[in-house]
Design a protein around this motif. Structure first.
Motif, PDB file in Angstrom:
ATOM      1  N   CYS A 117      50.452  31.197  44.528  1.00  0.00           N
ATOM      2  CA  CYS A 117      49.894  32.147  45.506  1.00  0.00           C
ATOM      3  C   CYS A 117      50.456  31.871  46.897  1.00  0.00           C
ATOM      4  CB  CYS A 117      48.355  32.042  45.549  1.00  0.00           C
ATOM      5  SG  CYS A 117      47.581  32.721  44.078  1.00  0.00           S
ATOM      6  N   MET A 118      50.556  30.595  47.239  1.00  0.00           N
ATOM      7  CA  MET A 118      51.091  30.243  48.559  1.00  0.00           C
ATOM      8  C   MET A 118      52.572  30.617  48.656  1.00  0.00           C
ATOM      9  SD  MET A 118      48.615  29.012  50.440  1.00  0.00           S
ATOM     10  CE  MET A 118      49.696  29.638  51.623  1.00  0.00           C
ATOM     11  N   ALA A 119      53.327  30.368  47.570  1.00  0.00           N
ATOM     12  CA  ALA A 119      54.765  30.693  47.585  1.00  0.00           C
ATOM     13  C   ALA A 119      54.952  32.194  47.851  1.00  0.00           C
ATOM     14  CB  ALA A 119      55.408  30.296  46.261  1.00  0.00           C
ATOM     15  N   ARG A 120      54.113  33.012  47.209  1.00  0.00           N
ATOM     16  CA  ARG A 120      54.217  34.468  47.438  1.00  0.00           C
ATOM     17  C   ARG A 120      53.985  34.798  48.910  1.00  0.00           C
ATOM     18  NH1 ARG A 120      50.035  36.604  42.881  1.00  0.00           N
ATOM     19  NH2 ARG A 120      51.045  35.723  41.057  1.00  0.00           N
ATOM     20  N   ILE A 121      52.953  34.152  49.497  1.00  0.00           N
ATOM     21  CA  ILE A 121      52.594  34.460  50.890  1.00  0.00           C
ATOM     22  C   ILE A 121      53.686  33.996  51.868  1.00  0.00           C
ATOM     23  CG2 ILE A 121      50.956  33.781  52.725  1.00  0.00           C
ATOM     24  CD1 ILE A 121      48.739  34.037  50.575  1.00  0.00           C
ATOM     25  N   ILE A 122      54.247  32.833  51.598  1.00  0.00           N
ATOM     26  CA  ILE A 122      55.306  32.312  52.483  1.00  0.00           C
ATOM     27  C   ILE A 122      56.542  33.216  52.368  1.00  0.00           C
ATOM     28  CG2 ILE A 122      56.851  30.352  52.910  1.00  0.00           C
ATOM     29  CD1 ILE A 122      54.415  28.661  51.551  1.00  0.00           C
ATOM     30  N   GLY A 170      48.650  44.409  57.322  1.00  0.00           N
ATOM     31  CA  GLY A 170      47.429  43.955  56.649  1.00  0.00           C
ATOM     32  C   GLY A 170      47.776  42.795  55.733  1.00  0.00           C
ATOM     33  N   LEU A 171      46.774  42.152  55.168  1.00  0.00           N
ATOM     34  CA  LEU A 171      47.018  40.942  54.371  1.00  0.00           C
ATOM     35  C   LEU A 171      46.994  41.280  52.877  1.00  0.00           C
ATOM     36  CD1 LEU A 171      45.678  40.039  57.190  1.00  0.00           C
ATOM     37  CD2 LEU A 171      45.273  37.878  56.050  1.00  0.00           C
ATOM     38  N   HIS A 172      48.146  41.071  52.216  1.00  0.00           N
ATOM     39  CA  HIS A 172      48.259  41.348  50.776  1.00  0.00           C
ATOM     40  C   HIS A 172      47.408  40.346  49.992  1.00  0.00           C
ATOM     41  CE1 HIS A 172      51.677  44.184  50.942  1.00  0.00           C
ATOM     42  NE2 HIS A 172      52.042  43.488  52.007  1.00  0.00           N
ATOM     43  N   ILE A 173      46.551  40.861  49.121  1.00  0.00           N
ATOM     44  CA  ILE A 173      45.660  39.977  48.358  1.00  0.00           C
ATOM     45  C   ILE A 173      46.324  39.594  47.031  1.00  0.00           C
ATOM     46  CG2 ILE A 173      43.367  39.799  47.268  1.00  0.00           C
ATOM     47  CD1 ILE A 173      42.402  41.923  49.285  1.00  0.00           C
ATOM     48  N   ASN A 174      46.235  38.337  46.671  1.00  0.00           N
ATOM     49  CA  ASN A 174      46.729  37.902  45.357  1.00  0.00           C
ATOM     50  C   ASN A 174      45.695  38.329  44.312  1.00  0.00           C
ATOM     51  OD1 ASN A 174      49.323  36.610  45.675  1.00  0.00           O
ATOM     52  ND2 ASN A 174      48.247  35.076  46.907  1.00  0.00           N
ATOM     53  N   GLU A 175      45.769  39.623  43.998  1.00  0.00           N
ATOM     54  CA  GLU A 175      44.721  40.260  43.199  1.00  0.00           C
ATOM     55  C   GLU A 175      44.667  39.842  41.750  1.00  0.00           C
ATOM     56  OE1 GLU A 175      43.957  44.686  43.662  1.00  0.00           O
ATOM     57  OE2 GLU A 175      46.072  44.404  44.113  1.00  0.00           O
ATOM     58  N   ASP A 176      45.742  39.240  41.249  1.00  0.00           N
ATOM     59  CA  ASP A 176      45.694  38.783  39.857  1.00  0.00           C
ATOM     60  C   ASP A 176      44.922  37.465  39.744  1.00  0.00           C
ATOM     61  OD1 ASP A 176      47.764  37.608  41.351  1.00  0.00           O
ATOM     62  OD2 ASP A 176      48.738  36.896  39.528  1.00  0.00           O
ATOM     63  N   CYS A 177      44.572  36.885  40.903  1.00  0.00           N
ATOM     64  CA  CYS A 177      43.803  35.633  40.904  1.00  0.00           C
ATOM     65  C   CYS A 177      42.437  35.801  41.569  1.00  0.00           C
ATOM     66  CB  CYS A 177      44.584  34.543  41.637  1.00  0.00           C
ATOM     67  SG  CYS A 177      46.154  34.170  40.854  1.00  0.00           S
ATOM     68  N   PHE A 178      42.356  36.715  42.526  1.00  0.00           N
ATOM     69  CA  PHE A 178      41.121  36.876  43.292  1.00  0.00           C
ATOM     70  C   PHE A 178      40.709  38.349  43.300  1.00  0.00           C
ATOM     71  CE2 PHE A 178      43.875  33.588  45.106  1.00  0.00           C
ATOM     72  CZ  PHE A 178      43.135  32.481  44.711  1.00  0.00           C
ATOM     73  N   LEU A 179      39.554  38.604  42.727  1.00  0.00           N
ATOM     74  CA  LEU A 179      39.075  39.986  42.628  1.00  0.00           C
ATOM     75  C   LEU A 179      38.173  40.282  43.835  1.00  0.00           C
ATOM     76  CD1 LEU A 179      38.820  42.462  40.629  1.00  0.00           C
ATOM     77  CD2 LEU A 179      36.727  41.376  39.844  1.00  0.00           C
TER      78      LEU A 179
END
Ligand code: DLL
Length: 440
Positions: free
Chosen positions: A121-126, A261-270
């Motif tokens: 998740c962090m790698a995606r955000i970075i 806006g902030l992209h949500i890691n939706e496959d991990c956090f609903l």
């Protein structure tokens, strides 16, 4: 930001650019697994689901799931320390804790798979912010129980950046290392990034002469105006990321280089948005409290956790190519909302009013007191320099201007006090915006 080349790397396109249908399928499958996992392994959830008449086999749709009660911070405290752990300690390889200001910190556990999921998740955000394997990243968050430093650390290593784990503190050394080691990414709270810029100026180091090109800021709120201020002081792209220890730490969502806006890691956090008072669901685009269910965690999964953070959800494709649901900047926490003489106000709203006013610096604090039964608020703001301090009339004039602007924009009548440069305390971690003397 001139001359900065940003590579738009989408770390996991199969998820980040998936259709809504695909994402919802992934979410539903993982949700079902999580619901069974907590029912079998966390006595608190078994009891709650049985009481609601909703054991896992009866949860057949998302709306069934939304009949389950919320999980709150108080529930975590009542089950201190390990009541919410859903795996035996043998499988736990890391423990962090939430930074509770009152009482004991809440421990949060991670299995090896959880750490892998978090790093992903962090790698995606970075990557979405523009970070890559050529970067040198200075982590100025404190290493420890706080999730900020190690969360970013693992994500940065995953993308192949060179990490400088300098940790928090010692501003002079931070600047020396940044300059001499050629840091290209700074990781800190936004308020510390600003403080570093001020200190650089005092030390005669021109921020734009460093190699810094990107900031990944989070752990506290800041307005868009403050973000612009940080960008211009450092001559960087300043992006924001969001998360909370109970859910994972940083890594829940982050801004891409398009800053939409902030992209949500939706496959991990609903995510869900609810009315903070009634608990009723809010529609897409409406503002309310964010509630999160973790759907890809083993050690510390939470169902419908009330974050107290106020935001709204935005759907649709971003110009960066991602299709993930986004959240708007956090407006504040529901428990940070102040009611001053009947007006509801968040510290972030005061920030957006004062920023950019002549003679005013971005350092401010709200001091609350009680006179009789009535709450009073004094807005203390620092002056940018000493130019006004010669003449008391000038100070009064600027104070009245700030007061009038607060009144006209927020409908808020409060006292304003200008303070000399440096008078408001700087912190290495989260900035303290409100001093509450009402109970004193
Ligand atoms: O602050 C996790 C984190 C670390 C996020 C580093 C981003 C970067 P906690 O200490 O548990 O965890 O605090 C969580 O901080 O509920 C929000 O109120 C606030 N917060 C975190 N990120 C943001 C943000 C970390 N980008 C609490 N904007 C959350 C506004 C934020 N508030």
């Amino acid at each position: 930001m001139e001359g900065t080349v940003l590579k738009n790397i989408i770390w996991s396109p199969s998820v980040e650019c998936a259709t809504r249908e695909t994402i919802e399928e992934i979410q539903w499958e993982r949700l079902k697994k999580t619901v069974s996992h907590v029912y079998e392994n966390v006595p608190f959830y078994k009891r709650k689901m049985d009481e609601a008449g909703l054991p896992p086999e009866k949860i057949k749709s998302m709306s069934d799931f939304q009949q389950l009660p919320f999980t709150t911070k108080a529930d975590l405290r009542d089950n201190y320390p390990y009541g919410f752990f859903a795996v035996p300690m043998k499988k736990v390889i890391r423990i962090h804790a939430s930074s509770g200001t009152t009482g004991k910190p809440t421990p949060v556990g991670y299995t090896r798979a959880d750490i892998e999921m978090w790093s992903e998740c962090m790698a995606r955000i970075i990557a979405m912010a523009g970070g890559n394997d050529e970067d040198v990243a200075q982590i100025s968050f404190g290493y420890g129980l706080f999730t900020g430093a190690l969360g970013l650390h693992f994500g940065l290593e995953k993308i192949g950046a060179a990490v400088i784990p300098i940790s928090a503190g010692n501003t002079e050394k931070q600047l020396l290392v940044m300059n001499d080691f050629g840091a290209t990414i700074l990781i800190s709270t936004p308020s510390y990034a600003l403080h570093l810029a001020d200190s650089a100026k005092q030390m005669g180091l021109s921020p734009s002469k460093t190699k810094l090109r990107l900031g990944l800021f989070g752990a506290e709120g800041h307005t868009e105006a403050m973000n612009k201020e940080i960008e211009s002081r450092w001559d960087i792209l300043a992006t924001e990321n969001y998360g909370l220890s109970e859910i994972v730490g940083p890594g829940v969502s982050g801004e891409c280089y398009k800053q939409t806006g902030l992209h949500i890691n939706e496959d991990c956090f609903l995510p869900e948005i609810i009315d903070p008072v009634t608990g009723e669901p809010k529609a897409l685009g409406e503002e309310g409290e964010m509630v999160i269910t973790t759907i890809n965690k083993e050690a510390f999964p939470l169902l419908r956790y009330r974050t107290k953070d106020i935001t709204s959800l935005v759907d649709g494709q971003c110009p960066c190519g991602r299709t993930s649901m986004r959240m708007t900047k956090i407006k504040g926490r529901s428990d940070d909302m102040l009611i001053i003489k009947g007006v509801n106000v968040y510290p972030s709203q005061v920030e957006s009013v004062i920023l950019g006013m002549e003679h005013i610096s971005p350092y401010y604090q709200l001091v609350l007191s009680k006179k009789g039964y009535v709450d009073h608020m004094e807005v203390q703001v620092e002056m940018v320099d000493d130019s006004l301090t010669e003449n008391y009339r000038d100070i009064e004039r600027v104070e009245s201007q700030v007061k009038a602007k607060l009144h006209s924009v927020l409908g808020l009548d409060c006292k304003v006090r200008l303070r000399e440069p440096g008078a408001i305390e700087r912190t290495m971690g989260k900035a303290k915006r409100v001093i509450d003397n009402r109970g004193v």
